[in-house]
Scaffold this active site. Sequence first.
Site, PDB file in Angstrom:
ATOM      1  CB  SER A 124      -0.872  -0.007   1.255  1.00  0.00           C
ATOM      2  OG  SER A 124      -1.439   1.261   1.455  1.00  0.00           O
ATOM      3  CE1 TYR A 149      -4.062  -2.687   5.331  1.00  0.00           C
ATOM      4  CE2 TYR A 149      -3.483  -0.358   5.173  1.00  0.00           C
ATOM      5  CZ  TYR A 149      -3.799  -1.553   4.563  1.00  0.00           C
ATOM      6  OH  TYR A 149      -3.831  -1.639   3.190  1.00  0.00           O
ATOM      7  CE  LYS A 153      -1.593  -4.416   3.006  1.00  0.00           C
ATOM      8  NZ  LYS A 153      -1.830  -5.710   2.356  1.00  0.00           N
TER       9      LYS A 153
HETATM   10  N1  UFG Z   1     -13.216  10.975   3.126  1.00  0.00           N
HETATM   11  C1  UFG Z   1     -14.310  11.771   3.376  1.00  0.00           C
HETATM   12  N2  UFG Z   1     -15.427  11.176   3.869  1.00  0.00           N
HETATM   13  C2  UFG Z   1     -15.518   9.838   4.119  1.00  0.00           C
HETATM   14  C3  UFG Z   1     -14.386   9.020   3.852  1.00  0.00           C
HETATM   15  C4  UFG Z   1     -13.251   9.635   3.351  1.00  0.00           C
HETATM   16  O1  UFG Z   1     -14.281  12.978   3.154  1.00  0.00           O
HETATM   17  O2  UFG Z   1     -16.575   9.381   4.576  1.00  0.00           O
HETATM   18  C5  UFG Z   1     -12.002  11.593   2.548  1.00  0.00           C
HETATM   19  C6  UFG Z   1     -10.765  11.433   3.404  1.00  0.00           C
HETATM   20  O3  UFG Z   1     -10.675  12.447   4.376  1.00  0.00           O
HETATM   21  C7  UFG Z   1      -9.659  11.499   2.342  1.00  0.00           C
HETATM   22  C8  UFG Z   1     -10.309  10.880   1.101  1.00  0.00           C
HETATM   23  O4  UFG Z   1     -11.720  10.936   1.336  1.00  0.00           O
HETATM   24  O5  UFG Z   1      -9.351  12.843   2.032  1.00  0.00           O
HETATM   25  C9  UFG Z   1      -9.920   9.430   0.881  1.00  0.00           C
HETATM   26  O6  UFG Z   1     -10.158   8.682   2.065  1.00  0.00           O
HETATM   27  P1  UFG Z   1     -10.111   7.089   2.080  1.00  0.00           P
HETATM   28  O7  UFG Z   1     -10.400   6.643   3.486  1.00  0.00           O
HETATM   29  O8  UFG Z   1     -10.954   6.561   0.988  1.00  0.00           O
HETATM   30  O9  UFG Z   1      -8.608   6.772   1.665  1.00  0.00           O
HETATM   31  P2  UFG Z   1      -7.246   7.114   2.404  1.00  0.00           P
HETATM   32  O10 UFG Z   1      -6.377   7.761   1.381  1.00  0.00           O
HETATM   33  O11 UFG Z   1      -7.417   7.817   3.683  1.00  0.00           O
HETATM   34  O12 UFG Z   1      -6.773   5.656   2.781  1.00  0.00           O
HETATM   35  C10 UFG Z   1      -6.365   4.790   1.767  1.00  0.00           C
HETATM   36  C11 UFG Z   1      -6.603   3.339   2.109  1.00  0.00           C
HETATM   37  C12 UFG Z   1      -5.780   2.913   3.275  1.00  0.00           C
HETATM   38  C13 UFG Z   1      -4.366   3.278   3.050  1.00  0.00           C
HETATM   39  C14 UFG Z   1      -4.258   4.739   2.703  1.00  0.00           C
HETATM   40  C15 UFG Z   1      -2.882   5.194   2.360  1.00  0.00           C
HETATM   41  O13 UFG Z   1      -7.938   3.138   2.425  1.00  0.00           O
HETATM   42  O14 UFG Z   1      -5.875   1.513   3.392  1.00  0.00           O
HETATM   43  O15 UFG Z   1      -5.045   5.009   1.559  1.00  0.00           O
HETATM   44  O16 UFG Z   1      -2.423   4.519   1.244  1.00  0.00           O
HETATM   45  F1  UFG Z   1      -3.673   3.019   4.183  1.00  0.00           F
END
Ligand code: UFG
Length: 339
Positions: A124, A149, A153
């Site tokens: 990841s 998590y 990785k």
């Molecule tokens: N977000 C919202 N509302 C929500 C969910 C997410 O606004 O209900 C925003 C978050 O703040 C972020 C973006 O959407 O700005 C993406 O969020 P995600 O949770 O979809 O993805 P992340 O980038 O935070 O996390 C992902 C993977 C993880 C991994 C991470 C870093 O889900 O497993 O990328 O690679 F660890």
Amino acid sequence: MKILLTGGAGFIGSHTAVELVKAGHEPVIVDNLYNSSKKALERLKMITGKDIAFYEADVCDPAAMDDIFAKENFDAVIHFAGYKAVPESVTKSVAYYRNNLDTTLTLCECMQKHGVKRIVFSSSATVYGPIEESPLVETMPSAGCTNPYAWTKYMNEQILRDAAISNPDWSVALLRYFNPIGAHESGLIGENPKGIPNNLMPYVTQVAVGRLPHLNINGTDFPTPDGTGVRDYIHVVDLAKGHVAACNYLEANAGVCEVINLGTGTGYSVLDVVNTFERVNHLELNKVMAPRRPGDMASYYSDPSKAKELLGWQTEKTLDDMCRDSWNWQKNNPEGYDS
Ligand code: UFG
């Protein structure tokens, strides 16, 4: 090649099974169905027209895995199996370390014993850690991880790097995924999170289908063009094709061990995703501006040039495709595989 897919009934694994069949390979799935459904396997048959071999087994179980390796003659392994919820990894850290490291160690032992020399690992982008200078390039050192998590990785990458040194005839690809969304265009397979989704796209689709009341836009004051967080969303079918390319690369290049980003190289904000989703699907989401989630980065996207250079792979699908296909899956399967 005959390729073992651990966790092959899950979101990324199932899409990879389809692309492997399309490319003339023979996937064999091992999954304990902890976070996936047997229905995905029926759907795979509908899409591919093939009965993909399936073993219901835990990759942490050395005896079960030894039997499977003895029976099948694998040419390569793609290791997807693992726990994957960031918040849960904080409250159940020991279980995360036990499961996510044991699976890899058991696989490595089976590979050594049965002479399997190629492995693709589902890593990841999170292993880069809290770095605020995207694009992220494979040569950048990790800034450390922010949750168990992510550490699993990171540690699995290290285990496999060392295994490649101890077994010089192995070839290893450590694929760092950015943000996989979308679904197969048939709408038959897709993301099916347990409980309330942690990630943006499944949350969006569950709001759209009426399972959740509203979407929180988490953080509107980031230093980004529209104030919301920027990420590198990648269509899961493009991601799956990246795995096919990685298997072919490992077959042609014995002895390599490479970290490779799989992303588009383009960052989109939360509002870009939400606005595109509403436009292509002709609907409006109930949205609420909300505070930042703790630890979220402003901007996190890949430099995907190494994947293009080594694997001859690059993404083809657009954000429109991702939003359309995610919705097509959810509207046809409002309760996921339990519909
Ligand atoms: N977000 C919202 N509302 C929500 C969910 C997410 O606004 O209900 C925003 C978050 O703040 C972020 C973006 O959407 O700005 C993406 O969020 P995600 O949770 O979809 O993805 P992340 O980038 O935070 O996390 C992902 C993977 C993880 C991994 C991470 C870093 O889900 O497993 O990328 O690679 F660890």
